[in-house]
Write an enzyme that holds these catalytic residues in place. Sequence first.
Site, PDB file in Angstrom:
ATOM      1  N   ASP A  32      -2.425   6.323  -3.538  1.00  0.00           N
ATOM      2  CA  ASP A  32      -1.155   5.709  -2.785  1.00  0.00           C
ATOM      3  C   ASP A  32      -1.007   4.414  -3.788  1.00  0.00           C
ATOM      4  O   ASP A  32      -1.297   4.376  -4.881  1.00  0.00           O
ATOM      5  CB  ASP A  32      -1.550   5.378  -1.554  1.00  0.00           C
ATOM      6  CG  ASP A  32      -2.559   4.107  -1.323  1.00  0.00           C
ATOM      7  OD1 ASP A  32      -3.415   3.713  -2.402  1.00  0.00           O
ATOM      8  OD2 ASP A  32      -2.576   3.144  -0.545  1.00  0.00           O
TER       9      ASP A  32
ATOM     10  N   SER B 206       0.957  -1.139  -0.102  1.00  0.00           N
ATOM     11  CA  SER B 206      -0.008   0.104  -0.030  1.00  0.00           C
ATOM     12  C   SER B 206       0.932   1.186  -0.042  1.00  0.00           C
ATOM     13  O   SER B 206       1.858   1.620  -1.033  1.00  0.00           O
ATOM     14  CB  SER B 206      -0.808  -0.108   1.269  1.00  0.00           C
ATOM     15  OG  SER B 206      -1.757   1.082   1.012  1.00  0.00           O
TER      16      SER B 206
ATOM     17  N   ASP C 269      -1.149   1.420  -3.961  1.00  0.00           N
ATOM     18  CA  ASP C 269      -2.065   0.330  -4.686  1.00  0.00           C
ATOM     19  C   ASP C 269      -3.470   0.925  -4.951  1.00  0.00           C
ATOM     20  O   ASP C 269      -4.368   0.275  -5.226  1.00  0.00           O
ATOM     21  CB  ASP C 269      -2.157  -0.725  -3.621  1.00  0.00           C
ATOM     22  CG  ASP C 269      -2.944  -0.638  -2.634  1.00  0.00           C
ATOM     23  OD1 ASP C 269      -2.993   0.609  -2.177  1.00  0.00           O
ATOM     24  OD2 ASP C 269      -3.516  -1.520  -1.662  1.00  0.00           O
TER      25      ASP C 269
ATOM     26  N   ASP D  60      -5.986   2.384  -3.220  1.00  0.00           N
ATOM     27  CA  ASP D  60      -7.253   2.213  -2.736  1.00  0.00           C
ATOM     28  C   ASP D  60      -7.240   3.396  -1.813  1.00  0.00           C
ATOM     29  O   ASP D  60      -8.436   3.063  -1.139  1.00  0.00           O
ATOM     30  CB  ASP D  60      -7.222   0.889  -1.899  1.00  0.00           C
ATOM     31  CG  ASP D  60      -6.173   0.742  -0.940  1.00  0.00           C
ATOM     32  OD1 ASP D  60      -5.239   1.749  -0.779  1.00  0.00           O
ATOM     33  OD2 ASP D  60      -6.100  -0.270  -0.092  1.00  0.00           O
TER      34      ASP D  60
END
Length: 453
Positions: A243, A103, A245, A247
Amino acid sequence: MTDRIYFGTDGIRGTANTPPMTSDIALKLGMAAGQMFLRGDHRHRVIIAKDTRLSGYMIEPALTSGFTAVGMDVVLVGPMPTPAVAMLTPSLRADLGVMISASHNPYQDNGIKLFGPDGFKLSDKTEHAIEALMESGKVMLAAPDKLGRARRLDDAQGRYIEFVKNTFPSELRLDGLKIVIDCANGAAYHIAPAVLFELGAEVIAIGVSPDGFNINKDCGSTHPELMCKTVVERGAHLGVALDGDADRLVMCDESGKLIDGDQLMAMIASYWHRKGLMKGRGLVATDMSNLGLERYLGTLGLQLHRTRVGDRYVSEAMREHGYNIGGEQSGHIILSDYSTTGDGLVAALQVLAVLLESKQKMSEASRRFAPLPQILHNVRYKNGSSPLELKAVKDAIKTAESTLGEKGRILVRKSGTEPLIRIMVEGESEKEIRLLVNDIAEAVDKALKHHAA
């Protein structure tokens, strides 16, 4: 339930090539998770995506080997956002979805997140059962003629791009908007600019040159200064920062002023409430969300339901109470009409819909409430027992809570993704809460030094 061995608040995470982020643990995880989701007599399938970290090249084949060893076919989709995995898993009738990502963490970390066939992150109970199977060594390997196969899905990005575009109101277009999009050199570096461009925006893309080492480095939602600076320099109407990833997101207005997840949720909630789209008469947020958001929702006749920190817990509460908006101050925003998990792009498009319909500047449309002063402070410690268990730290927290009383909130917790103690104090007086944060942080530092001596 006993303490977890591998899983934290958001899957498994750690420094690459050290436990638990090693090839052998990834192999064991693939075998154990694969066996648990071998249900029925059809060909079983798992989707595996990753972000742009160098260590993804190590973790991906180890997981693939584990899944195929127990008879599960693997579909590799390459760099893709976490919410794309949540979408593709049920869409492709897969039994399991896997995202290889840490992440917002730096490149040297990596992680593994698992999604069930319904596209939701696995429950604590299921993760615990997978851990038990990994430790038991009782995985049933497939017979030679029952081994799984691995293949790549070439059109995965196109499928997700079309899905995201279809969440935007069909009567609206982004024509005339100049938007800075910061992809954090992460999983959405190709997808996010394409979505905004195809919906009509003039796109200024930054953080779109991943090299395996620069994910989240001085860019993205955890380092939004680059986005804010670029918006001002290029005369853009607003900025969006994802960010690693994709999400989560933060945004900024035309002057480069940052807009956090609380303000973004307030924008979406007021818009959906006005259009009769909200379910559950409120939204779900965590203990970190500002009291100003709660008060603002109250003026609309809406409630704020709080959960522990972690978007998975937000999602669970949304399902339990029938809400369709939830999220975190950090920018994880879950809109369950569209996605089972946080989706930075989908949330950004809903905010853009609010902006277009309001016919206001972003600086005007995004200031829904005046946040109470809130100070966040992290104290790092070595892996091992949490400093929060030490009496001196407990006493310091209790004293601070007594001092603040009903004038605000104090939250001190152990991070689920890093060896950090996160201290949050919120109240009417910034001077007072800063003193209380310093008192607690000092107590943690002293207790750590004393404990180490």
